[in-house]
Design an enzyme around this catalytic site. Structure first.
Site, PDB file in Angstrom:
ATOM      1  N   ASN A   7     -14.988  16.074  31.320  1.00  0.00           N
ATOM      2  CA  ASN A   7     -13.997  16.421  30.298  1.00  0.00           C
ATOM      3  C   ASN A   7     -13.857  17.937  30.311  1.00  0.00           C
ATOM      4  O   ASN A   7     -14.710  18.653  29.781  1.00  0.00           O
ATOM      5  CB  ASN A   7     -14.475  15.917  28.933  1.00  0.00           C
ATOM      6  N   ARG A  91     -11.172  12.978  31.965  1.00  0.00           N
ATOM      7  CA  ARG A  91     -10.326  12.807  30.789  1.00  0.00           C
ATOM      8  C   ARG A  91      -9.103  13.702  30.982  1.00  0.00           C
ATOM      9  O   ARG A  91      -9.246  14.907  31.232  1.00  0.00           O
ATOM     10  CB  ARG A  91     -11.074  13.244  29.536  1.00  0.00           C
ATOM     11  N   HIS A 180      -6.122  10.087  21.375  1.00  0.00           N
ATOM     12  CA  HIS A 180      -7.397   9.373  21.171  1.00  0.00           C
ATOM     13  C   HIS A 180      -7.316   7.931  21.675  1.00  0.00           C
ATOM     14  O   HIS A 180      -8.053   7.060  21.211  1.00  0.00           O
ATOM     15  CB  HIS A 180      -7.801   9.314  19.676  1.00  0.00           C
ATOM     16  N   ARG A 241      -5.893  20.863  10.815  1.00  0.00           N
ATOM     17  CA  ARG A 241      -4.480  20.478  11.010  1.00  0.00           C
ATOM     18  C   ARG A 241      -3.952  19.823   9.742  1.00  0.00           C
ATOM     19  O   ARG A 241      -4.682  19.100   9.056  1.00  0.00           O
ATOM     20  CB  ARG A 241      -4.346  19.511  12.187  1.00  0.00           C
ATOM     21  N   GLU A 386     -15.870   7.204  24.483  1.00  0.00           N
ATOM     22  CA  GLU A 386     -14.769   7.442  25.422  1.00  0.00           C
ATOM     23  C   GLU A 386     -15.284   7.610  26.848  1.00  0.00           C
ATOM     24  O   GLU A 386     -14.639   7.183  27.802  1.00  0.00           O
ATOM     25  CB  GLU A 386     -13.988   8.694  24.976  1.00  0.00           C
TER      26      GLU A 386
END
Ligand code: AMP
Length: 402
Positions: A7, A91, A180, A241, A386
Site C-alpha cells: 500500500n 492497493r 473503501h 472531513r 483489506e
C-alpha cells in the site's frame, strides 16, 4: 507461496507478506518519510519483536529494496530466496469506470491507472510509483492492482449520478464512485459467513468508520449505493472531513472569504469534521474523553456522527427494500461501543436491538454479534482486513502465470 501486499502512499509504504493459500501473515512493516529527511523502516516478523531502522530512503524503489532485503535477511527475514515470492498485490485507490475488479498489471493497465489520476490526484500517482518501482526491482514478478473503487462499480446510475448537467458526467466523468470498496466487500462477505447464509440472499449495510468513513448498501453481495462520492468528502462527518454540506454554503464561504478552490478544498478535507467542529482533535478517542468531561462541542460531534450514520442506514434499508444485517468496522466501528449504541438506538423501529453487554465487550479486534437474541436485524462488529482481500485477489489473478 508468498504474496507481497503493498500500500504505497506519497511518502509511505505499508507491506504484508502472506503465505497463500493458508492466508497467514509471515511479516509486515512500514516505511515512513520516503524522500523526506528522517526516513525509517519498521519491520515485524510474525512471532518476533518489531525492529525499527533509520535509513536514507530517497524514493519508493529504494524503500522496496529495503523491504525485499529485510524479507531475505538471515535474522529478520522469512524467505530464503526471491524465487519464493510469487506475486505482489497493490492497493490502488481509483480505477474509475474502467476497473470493476482486480487486474493483473501490464502496460495497458498502468496507462489506465494513469488516466484515473485526475480523479485521485493525491493517491493514484503514489500507487503507480509503487507499481513502477516494483517492476524495476523485480521485472518478472506478476503484479496485481486491487482498486478501492472497484466494488462500487455495481451501483446503478440512479445511485451514482448527480443532478448536474449531464455534460459533466461525459466530460469530467463526474459521478459517485465510492471508496473503501475492499473493506466493504470483505466485511459483507464475512458477515454472511458468520450468519451462515449465502451473501446473495442478504441485505447488509456496512459501516466503515475510521479516519475516513463510508457506509454502503450491499444487496445480494453487490454494492448498490455508498456514502462517499466523486471524492472522499461526502457522507457522515469524519476526522477532518466535513461529510455532506450544502454546496451553496461552500460557494458562499468562498465568496465571503475570497478563497481559491485549493483553499476551500483544504478546509473541507483537513480542517472540518471532528476537528473543525470540536476544536479539540480529529481522533474520536479525544472527543469521547472531552464529552465525558461535559464539553458541549465534543458532545455535538458524537451526536452528529451517530445521527448521520443512522440516517444512512435508514436510507439504505429503503434503497434495498429491507435490512438483514448491519456491520460496524474500522477504527471507530470496531472500537466505539458508544457510537454503535447510539446508532442502534435510532433503529429500533427497524427491528434493531443492541445488547449492551455484548456491545461493551466488542473492542480491540474482537469479532462478533452485538445484537440481542430478539433483534430482527443482526448487528455485527467485524475487524476489516483489506490486505487479506488484496492477497486473495493477487493469488487468484497471478497463479495462472506461475
Ligand atoms: P482507522 O482509520 O480505521 O485507523 O480509524 C482511526 C480512528 O478510529 C481514530 O482516529 C479514532 O477516531 C478511532 N478509534 C480508534 N480506537 C478508538 C476507541 N477505542 N474509541 C473510539 N474511537 C477509536
Amino acid at each position: 507461496m508468498k504474496i507481497l501486499v503493498l500500500n504505497c502512499g506519497s511518502s509511505s509504504l505499508k507491506y504484508q507478506l502472506f503465505d497463500m493459500p493458508q492466508e497467514t501473515v509471515a511479516a509486515k512493516g512500514l516505511v515512513e518519510r520516503i524522500g523526506i529527511e528522517g526516513s525509517r523502516i519498521k519491520h515485524t516478523r510474525t512471532g518476533s519483536s518489531t525492529i525499527s531502522k533509520d535509513a536514507d530512503i530517497p524514493n519508493h524503489k529504494v524503500a522496496l529494496k529495503y523491504v525485499v532485503d529485510l524479507l531475505l535477511d538471515g535474522d529478520e527475514g522469512v524467505i530464503a530466496s526471491l524465487n519464493e515470492l510469487a506475486a505482489a498485490g497493490h492497493r490502488v485507490v481509483h480505477g474509475g469506470e474502467k476497473f470493476a475488479s482486480s487486474v493483473l498489471v501490464d502496460d495497458d493497465v498502468i496507462e489506465a491507472i494513469e488516466e484515473c489520476v485526475p480523479l485521485a490526484p493525491l493517491h493514484n500517482p503514489a500507487n503507480l510509483t509503487g507499481i513502477r518501482a516494483m517492476k524495476e526491482l523485480l521485472p518478472d514478478l506478476p503484479q496485481v492492482a486491487v482498486f478501492d473503487t472497484a466494488f462500487h462499480q455495481t451501483m446503478p446510475p440512479k445511485a451514482y449520478m448527480y443532478g448536474l448537467p449531464y455534460r459533466y458526467y461525459t466530460t469530467y466523468k463526474g459521478r459517485r464512485y465510492g471508496f473503501h470498496g475492499t473493506s466493504h466487500y470483505y466485511v459483507a462477505n464475512r458477515a454472511a459467513q458468520l450468519m451462515g447464509k449465502p451473501v446473495e440472499g442478504l441485505k447488509i449495510v456496512t459501516c466503515h468508520l475510521g479516519n475516513g468513513s463510508s457506509i454502503t448498501a450491499v444487496d445480494g453481495g453487490v454494492s448498490v449505493d455508498t456514502s462517499l462520492g466523486f471524492g472522499t468528502v461526502p457522507g457522515v462527518i469524519m476526522g477532518t472531513r466535513s461529510g455532506d454540506v450544502d454546496p451553496t454554503l461552500v460557494l458562499h464561504i468562498m465568496e465571503q472569504e475570497n478563497l481559491s478552490a485549493a483553499n476551500m478544498s483544504h478546509i473541507l478535507h483537513k480542517e472540518s469534521g471532528f476537528l473543525g467542529l470540536s476544536g479539540i482533535s480529529s481522533d474520536l478517542r479525544d472527543i469521547e474523553e472531552a464529552m465525558e468531561k461535559g464539553n458541549e462541542r465534543a458532545t455535538l460531534v458524537v451526536e452528529m456522527l451517530a445521527y448521520g450514520i443512522a440516517k444512512f442506514i435508514g436510507a439504505y434499508a429503503a434503497a434495498m427494500r429491507g435490512l438483514d444485517c448491519i456491520v460496524f468496522t474500522a477504527g471507530i466501528g470496531e472500537n466505539s461501543p458508544l457510537v454503535r449504541e447510539k446508532v442502534c438506538d435510532y433503529l429500533e423501529f427497524l427491528g434493531v436491538l443492541c445488547d449492551k453487554d455484548k456491545n461493551g465487550a466488542m473492542i480491540r479486534g474482537n469479532e462478533g454479534e452485538i445484537s440481542g437474541g430478539a433483534s430482527r436485524v443482526k448487528v455485527l462488529v467485524i475487524p476489516t482486513n483489506e490486505e487479506l482481500v488484496i492477497a486473495r485477489d493477487t493469488y487468484r489473478d497471478s497463479v495462472k502465470y506461475l
